[in-house]
Design a protein around this motif. Structure first.
Motif, PDB file in Angstrom:
ATOM      1  N   LYS A 192       0.775  -1.123   0.042  1.00 57.62           N
ATOM      2  CA  LYS A 192      -0.068   0.043   0.038  1.00 57.62           C
ATOM      3  C   LYS A 192       0.727   1.311   0.212  1.00 57.62           C
ATOM      4  O   LYS A 192       0.230   2.206  -0.277  1.00 57.62           O
ATOM      5  N   LEU A 193       2.280   1.205   0.336  1.00 54.95           N
ATOM      6  CA  LEU A 193       3.177   2.325   0.399  1.00 54.95           C
ATOM      7  C   LEU A 193       3.670   2.697  -0.931  1.00 54.95           C
ATOM      8  O   LEU A 193       3.843   3.865  -1.190  1.00 54.95           O
ATOM      9  N   CYS A 194       4.097   1.520  -1.710  1.00 57.03           N
ATOM     10  CA  CYS A 194       4.690   1.970  -3.068  1.00 57.03           C
ATOM     11  C   CYS A 194       4.191   1.030  -4.188  1.00 57.03           C
ATOM     12  O   CYS A 194       4.633   1.190  -5.392  1.00 57.03           O
ATOM     13  N   ALA A 195       2.958   0.166  -3.960  1.00 61.33           N
ATOM     14  CA  ALA A 195       2.335  -0.525  -5.128  1.00 61.33           C
ATOM     15  C   ALA A 195       3.308  -1.683  -5.618  1.00 61.33           C
ATOM     16  O   ALA A 195       2.946  -2.087  -6.803  1.00 61.33           O
ATOM     17  N   GLN A 196       4.308  -2.084  -4.869  1.00 65.18           N
ATOM     18  CA  GLN A 196       5.251  -3.183  -5.311  1.00 65.18           C
ATOM     19  C   GLN A 196       4.303  -4.538  -5.013  1.00 65.18           C
ATOM     20  O   GLN A 196       3.756  -4.459  -4.048  1.00 65.18           O
ATOM     21  N   THR A 205      -0.465   6.152  11.004  1.00 66.00           N
ATOM     22  CA  THR A 205      -1.379   5.498  11.140  1.00 66.00           C
ATOM     23  C   THR A 205      -2.570   5.150  10.494  1.00 66.00           C
ATOM     24  O   THR A 205      -3.406   4.519  10.483  1.00 66.00           O
ATOM     25  N   ASP A 206      -2.259   5.848   9.282  1.00 71.13           N
ATOM     26  CA  ASP A 206      -3.354   5.819   8.087  1.00 71.13           C
ATOM     27  C   ASP A 206      -2.940   4.888   7.125  1.00 71.13           C
ATOM     28  O   ASP A 206      -3.586   4.878   5.928  1.00 71.13           O
ATOM     29  N   VAL A 207      -1.826   4.207   7.067  1.00 65.97           N
ATOM     30  CA  VAL A 207      -1.440   3.373   6.099  1.00 65.97           C
ATOM     31  C   VAL A 207      -2.231   2.208   5.583  1.00 65.97           C
ATOM     32  O   VAL A 207      -2.551   1.782   4.616  1.00 65.97           O
ATOM     33  N   ALA A 208      -2.734   1.652   6.809  1.00 66.06           N
ATOM     34  CA  ALA A 208      -3.362   0.246   6.618  1.00 66.06           C
ATOM     35  C   ALA A 208      -4.640   0.575   6.097  1.00 66.06           C
ATOM     36  O   ALA A 208      -5.262  -0.376   5.276  1.00 66.06           O
ATOM     37  N   THR A 209      -5.340   1.589   6.136  1.00 63.06           N
ATOM     38  CA  THR A 209      -6.696   1.931   5.484  1.00 63.06           C
ATOM     39  C   THR A 209      -6.752   2.797   4.114  1.00 63.06           C
ATOM     40  O   THR A 209      -7.363   2.929   3.587  1.00 63.06           O
ATOM     41  N   THR A 210      -5.408   3.402   3.942  1.00 65.71           N
ATOM     42  CA  THR A 210      -5.348   4.245   2.551  1.00 65.71           C
ATOM     43  C   THR A 210      -4.909   3.427   1.641  1.00 65.71           C
ATOM     44  O   THR A 210      -3.731   2.610   1.560  1.00 65.71           O
ATOM     45  N   SER A 211      -5.688   3.364   0.257  1.00 64.79           N
ATOM     46  CA  SER A 211      -5.146   2.671  -0.811  1.00 64.79           C
ATOM     47  C   SER A 211      -4.274   3.566  -1.664  1.00 64.79           C
ATOM     48  O   SER A 211      -4.843   4.722  -1.963  1.00 64.79           O
ATOM     49  N   VAL A 212      -3.019   3.256  -2.007  1.00 61.66           N
ATOM     50  CA  VAL A 212      -2.326   3.990  -2.899  1.00 61.66           C
ATOM     51  C   VAL A 212      -2.700   3.844  -4.354  1.00 61.66           C
ATOM     52  O   VAL A 212      -2.919   2.628  -4.981  1.00 61.66           O
ATOM     53  N   PRO A 213      -2.668   4.821  -5.157  1.00 62.40           N
ATOM     54  CA  PRO A 213      -3.258   4.793  -6.533  1.00 62.40           C
ATOM     55  C   PRO A 213      -2.208   4.099  -7.141  1.00 62.40           C
ATOM     56  O   PRO A 213      -1.114   3.939  -6.857  1.00 62.40           O
ATOM     57  N   GLN A 214      -2.398   3.298  -8.400  1.00 63.83           N
ATOM     58  CA  GLN A 214      -1.534   2.745  -9.369  1.00 63.83           C
ATOM     59  C   GLN A 214      -0.498   3.527  -9.679  1.00 63.83           C
ATOM     60  O   GLN A 214      -0.477   4.782 -10.120  1.00 63.83           O
ATOM     61  N   LYS A 215       0.560   2.954  -9.753  1.00 64.46           N
ATOM     62  CA  LYS A 215       1.872   3.778  -9.943  1.00 64.46           C
ATOM     63  C   LYS A 215       2.725   2.624 -11.085  1.00 64.46           C
ATOM     64  O   LYS A 215       2.588   1.349 -10.758  1.00 64.46           O
ATOM     65  N   LYS A 260       2.113  12.541 -16.605  1.00 69.13           N
ATOM     66  CA  LYS A 260       2.013  11.359 -15.693  1.00 69.13           C
ATOM     67  C   LYS A 260       2.392   9.878 -16.120  1.00 69.13           C
ATOM     68  O   LYS A 260       2.978   9.870 -17.287  1.00 69.13           O
ATOM     69  N   ALA A 261       3.034   9.453 -15.122  1.00 63.33           N
ATOM     70  CA  ALA A 261       3.930   8.110 -15.632  1.00 63.33           C
ATOM     71  C   ALA A 261       2.986   7.079 -15.930  1.00 63.33           C
ATOM     72  O   ALA A 261       1.918   6.943 -15.514  1.00 63.33           O
ATOM     73  N   PRO A 262       3.801   6.535 -17.059  1.00 67.94           N
ATOM     74  CA  PRO A 262       2.834   5.413 -17.766  1.00 67.94           C
ATOM     75  C   PRO A 262       2.758   3.879 -16.749  1.00 67.94           C
ATOM     76  O   PRO A 262       3.714   3.986 -15.864  1.00 67.94           O
ATOM     77  N   GLN A 263       1.518   3.555 -16.997  1.00 74.72           N
ATOM     78  CA  GLN A 263       1.328   2.125 -15.953  1.00 74.72           C
ATOM     79  C   GLN A 263       2.352   0.890 -16.639  1.00 74.72           C
ATOM     80  O   GLN A 263       1.793   0.351 -17.667  1.00 74.72           O
ATOM     81  N   ILE A 264       3.571   0.883 -16.093  1.00 81.04           N
ATOM     82  CA  ILE A 264       4.477  -0.156 -16.932  1.00 81.04           C
ATOM     83  C   ILE A 264       4.959  -1.125 -15.662  1.00 81.04           C
ATOM     84  O   ILE A 264       5.189  -0.843 -14.536  1.00 81.04           O
ATOM     85  N   ASP A 265       5.116  -2.208 -16.031  1.00 81.33           N
ATOM     86  CA  ASP A 265       5.653  -3.576 -15.436  1.00 81.33           C
ATOM     87  C   ASP A 265       7.237  -3.353 -15.905  1.00 81.33           C
ATOM     88  O   ASP A 265       7.441  -3.012 -16.917  1.00 81.33           O
ATOM     89  N   TYR A 266       8.061  -4.069 -15.096  1.00 77.16           N
ATOM     90  CA  TYR A 266       9.530  -4.059 -15.296  1.00 77.16           C
ATOM     91  C   TYR A 266      10.159  -5.496 -15.284  1.00 77.16           C
ATOM     92  O   TYR A 266       9.890  -6.049 -14.263  1.00 77.16           O
ATOM     93  N   ASP A 267      10.894  -5.479 -16.557  1.00 80.12           N
ATOM     94  CA  ASP A 267      11.476  -7.005 -16.410  1.00 80.12           C
ATOM     95  C   ASP A 267      12.978  -6.702 -15.924  1.00 80.12           C
ATOM     96  O   ASP A 267      13.722  -6.117 -16.876  1.00 80.12           O
TER      97      ASP A 267
END
Length: 776
Positions: A162-166, A192-202, A215-222
């Protein structure tokens, strides 16, 4: 085991008769032994259970992968069967064990895209478990607190931080999730709010969006394949290298799940990276505010294809020198001057530098001279700023040396063959070292440079002249292994000795060493070196003690030197030389130090650098010319007064400009160890206009390639890499390597590849693998 039909839309209510029947069955069942010595074990499935109560039990959202509410909906819609709710302890444990990761590397390292050009920088799809059976609730441990910082994907195959979308596989151990939190998000447990806050897609890690992207593209990385791609580029290896069986087997030995891209995919990706980075080169040149000088280099590949590299050189506002490869061009057959000229013109137009190129330094070949002459005629016809071209000083000096060694080249080849055997054999090396110590013939560091460049040729002559006794002794001691083919006659030894002493090869070596190590090898300093070489050759020619063959060599050497002096004899070379504060007019060769050149230099300075619009960089640094100062009066003035003021300002500007040049030339030269660019940076305030001209002309290169590439073994390594590169990868691989070494970031479709982050991930994976091996 009985179960309600899957097609029922609502569960059957439990009647009183069914309850009595169930109670009676329970009373009749015996869980103990029937008789002595025989024990009967029953499985849970053997009992007649009514599961209708399951849908009424509350779910546990912390541990249930599939919630009970969802199962209830499936049953009500007719999509589920009661058989799906069969719980077997052994099967559940087996399912959980199958979910454990078998590979030690992160699953995101695996490629999945099949499109060679639109690879999405992605990883392969995870090996999801095609099993709808949910594991039983496990006993809560201390490490389960990490799970609240991760959210499970709808397909229940991955967990995402939830912190970095890994993303991680659903089977990833919670201990590894904890390591991720500790390494990437120190202090996460204090939020305190990490567990309930959803991180947007990065985008996945190891990708940096370019500045032009909003805006950064939605990319997976090999990860792995991109590390391999950089390795190919920096090692100048063709993409076909990955098709080698040993390489693929090596990766599979480390991790059977690893899969490399095919060579065609690497080739396509490299071409796309080349196009992306070439755009950055164009942007860089657009921001250059001074004139650019070019260097040309030529070579042929094993496919007999002729290539030319074009490199730009300039000095920025902070007096830092820049060197950047612009392009590598294939010169079409017959690869003559007109074909080189056409390729040069394409590079000029591609980067829009036709009106900003000052000089071109070539490799002394006839075709290059013809191409540069045609280019000068074209640019002069376009009425752009003046353009000139000069030969490479290092290549000229190398040609002069080759002429001097021409008669003893066969002898040098014999000594080189012995030296190669010496470097390869420990026995011969030990004998040679012991004998040189015994005969007091100096200390020799092994292996000895045996290259075909000047540095290797000098060492071959040096061995014979300074360690001749040791050389003979080693050869005679090992006559059988060396087959007596390396024994030198007295005449051969005498010829090498004469060339070494009368041509003063030690002075040639000092000159080339200084050219290779001097970071301020300006045109003025190169002219000083070449003038000294000409004097040495003249002395050899005038000596009456030299044999005829040696005087012939000296004449050929002198002819090469005169040709160079003729080509560099122009006003632009003169300006470049005098703007070196170590040279000025005191150390310029007599052939170049003409009275007419100083007058032409003053005229060029006044025409191109004295007027206000030619020193915008001085305005930016705080300098204000006199013509910007209001001469008083203010208000409305007549047109005649405006013309008069303009003429007064022009006259004042010209006088000031001439005074700058006169004052600079009247001052004494600075020591040779002075950094030229630092000197001009510190004195640009004293010479605001002249410093602008110095920025342009000091970017002119004395050599077409780095001197060590021409004189030393480094040049042989570069030649081998260029020669072995196939045509379909030459431009992309060699350009990408040069751009990375120049400090540019590797990019793919405007997305910057963060290799520092990739290496950090690789280190984390290696640490996890090490921990797993230790636990086993």
């Amino acid at each position: 085991m009985e179960s309600p039909p899957a097609s029922s839309s609502s569960p059957t209510s439990v009647t009183a008769s069914e309850t009595d029947s169930l109670a009676k069955d329970l009373q009749n069942q015996n869980l103990g032994a029937v008789d002595e010595g025989a024990k009967i074990k029953r499985k849970l499935e053997d009992f007649n259970w009514n599961h209708s109560y399951v849908k009424e039990l509350p779910g546990d959202p912390r541990s249930d992968v599939t919630s009970r509410e969802n199962l209830k909906l499936e049953l009500e819609r007719g999509k589920g069967t009661w058989n799906q709710m069969e719980w077997n302890v052994n099967n559940a444990f087996k399912t959980y064990k199958e979910m454990e990761p078998k590979a030690m590397m992160d699953m995101s390292l695996l490629p999945h895209s099949s499109d060679p050009t639109d690879i999405a920088l992605g990883s392969s799809s995870d090996n999801a478990i095609a099993n709808n059976t949910a594991p039983p609730k496990r006993k809560k441990t201390m490490t389960s607190v990490f799970l609240k910082y991760f959210e499970t994907s709808p397909d229940t195959k991955t967990r995402k931080c939830k912190l970095c979308a890994q993303s991680y596989s659903i089977a990833t151990a919670t201990g590894n999730l904890g390591r991720h939190l500790n390494n990437r998000h120190p202090g996460y447990d204090k939020a305190t709010d990490v567990a309930t806050t959803s991180v947007p897609q990065k985008p996945q890690v190891a990708v940096k969006p370019s500045q032009s992207q909003s805006k950064a593209p939605q990319i997976d990385y090999d990860h792995l394949n991109w590390l391999v791609l950089k390795w190919l580029s920096l090692s100048s290896l063709p993409p076909s290298t990955v098709d080698e069986t040993w390489l693929g087997n090596s990766f599979k030995f480390l991790n059977p799940s690893v899969q490399l891209w095919p060579a065609e995919k690497y080739k396509a990706v490299l071409k796309e990276v080349f196009r992306s980075m070439q755009g950055d080169v164009k942007t860089t040149l657009e921001h250059v505010q001074s004139r650019v000088s070019l260097t040309l280099s030529f070579w042929s590949s094993y496919e007999n294809i002729f290539y030319m590299s074009v490199t730009g050189n300039w000095i920025d506002e902070n007096w830092s020198s820049h060197r950047l490869l612009l392009d590598i061009c294939r010169i079409p057959y017959p690869s003559g001057g007109s074909e080189i000229y056409a390729s040069l013109l394409k590079v000029f137009k591609m980067y829009s530098i036709e009106d900003r190129v000052l000089c071109c330094t070539h490799d002394n070949s006839e075709n290059a001279i013809h191409a540069c002459h045609s280019l000068k005629e074209y640019l002069d016809g376009q009425k752009v700023l003046p353009f000139c071209y000069i030969p490479c000083a290092a290549q000229t000096l190398n040609d002069i040396i080759d002429e001097g060694l021409a008669t003893i080249k066969p002898i040098i080849s014999k000594i080189r063959e012995f030296t190669q055997e010496l470097n390869a054999s420990m026995e011969l090396s030990d004998d040679f070292v012991q004998l040189t110590t015994t005969y007091q013939e100096g200390n020799w560091k092994l292996p000895i440079d045996a290259s075909s460049r000047w540095s290797g040729n000098y060492q071959m002559v040096n061995i014979l002249c300074k360690a001749g006794k040791s050389l003979d002794s080693v050869i005679r001691k090992n006559e059988e292994s060396l087959e007596n083919r390396m024994v030198l006659s007295s005449a051969e030894k005498n010829a090498v000795s004469i060339v070494h002493s009368y041509l003063d090869l030690d002075s040639f070596r000092k000159t080339t060493d200084d050219m290779c190590t001097n970071k301020d090898l300006t045109v003025g300093l190169a002219l000083l070196f070449m003038d000294n070489i000409s004097e040495m050759i003249t002395t050899c020619q005038k000596s009456c003690h030299n044999p005829d063959w040696l005087r012939t060599c000296a004449e050929n050497m002198s002819q090469k030197a005169r040709s160079y002096n003729t080509q560099v004899c122009n006003v632009f070379t003169y300006i470049t030389a005098v703007l070196d504060p170590r040279i000025k007019t005191e150390y310029i060769p007599e052939t170049l130090n003409l009275e007419s050149y100083i007058d032409e230099a003053r005229g060029h300075f006044i025409r191109n650098y004295a007027s206000p619009h030619h020193f915008t960089s001085s305005l930016a640094s705080g300098y204000r010319p006199h013509q910007e100062i209001d001469e008083g009066g203010g208000g409305n003035i007549s047109f005649a007064e405006e013309i008069a003021r303009r003429k007064r300002r022009g006259s004042m500007s010209n006088n000031n400009a001439v005074d700058e040049l006169t004052q600079y030339l009247s001052e004494s030269i600075v020591p040779m160890q002075t950094d030229v660019l630092d000197w001009w940076k510190g004195n640009s305030g004293r010479y605001p206009r002249l410093s602008n001209m110095a920025r342009d002309f000091l970017a002119v290169q004395a050599t077409s390639a780095a001197p060590e590439e021409i004189f030393c073994v480094k040049g042989e390594e570069i030649d081998k890499q260029r020669y072995c590169m196939p045509h379909d990868s030459t431009q992309s691989v060699l350009c990408i390597r040069s751009w990375i070494e120049a400090g540019m970031k590797l990019k793919f479709k405007s997305t910057e590849i963060d290799y520092e982050r990739l290496m950090e991930l690789a280190a984390t994976v290696a640490a996890d693998n090490s921990d797993k091996i230790q636990h086993k």
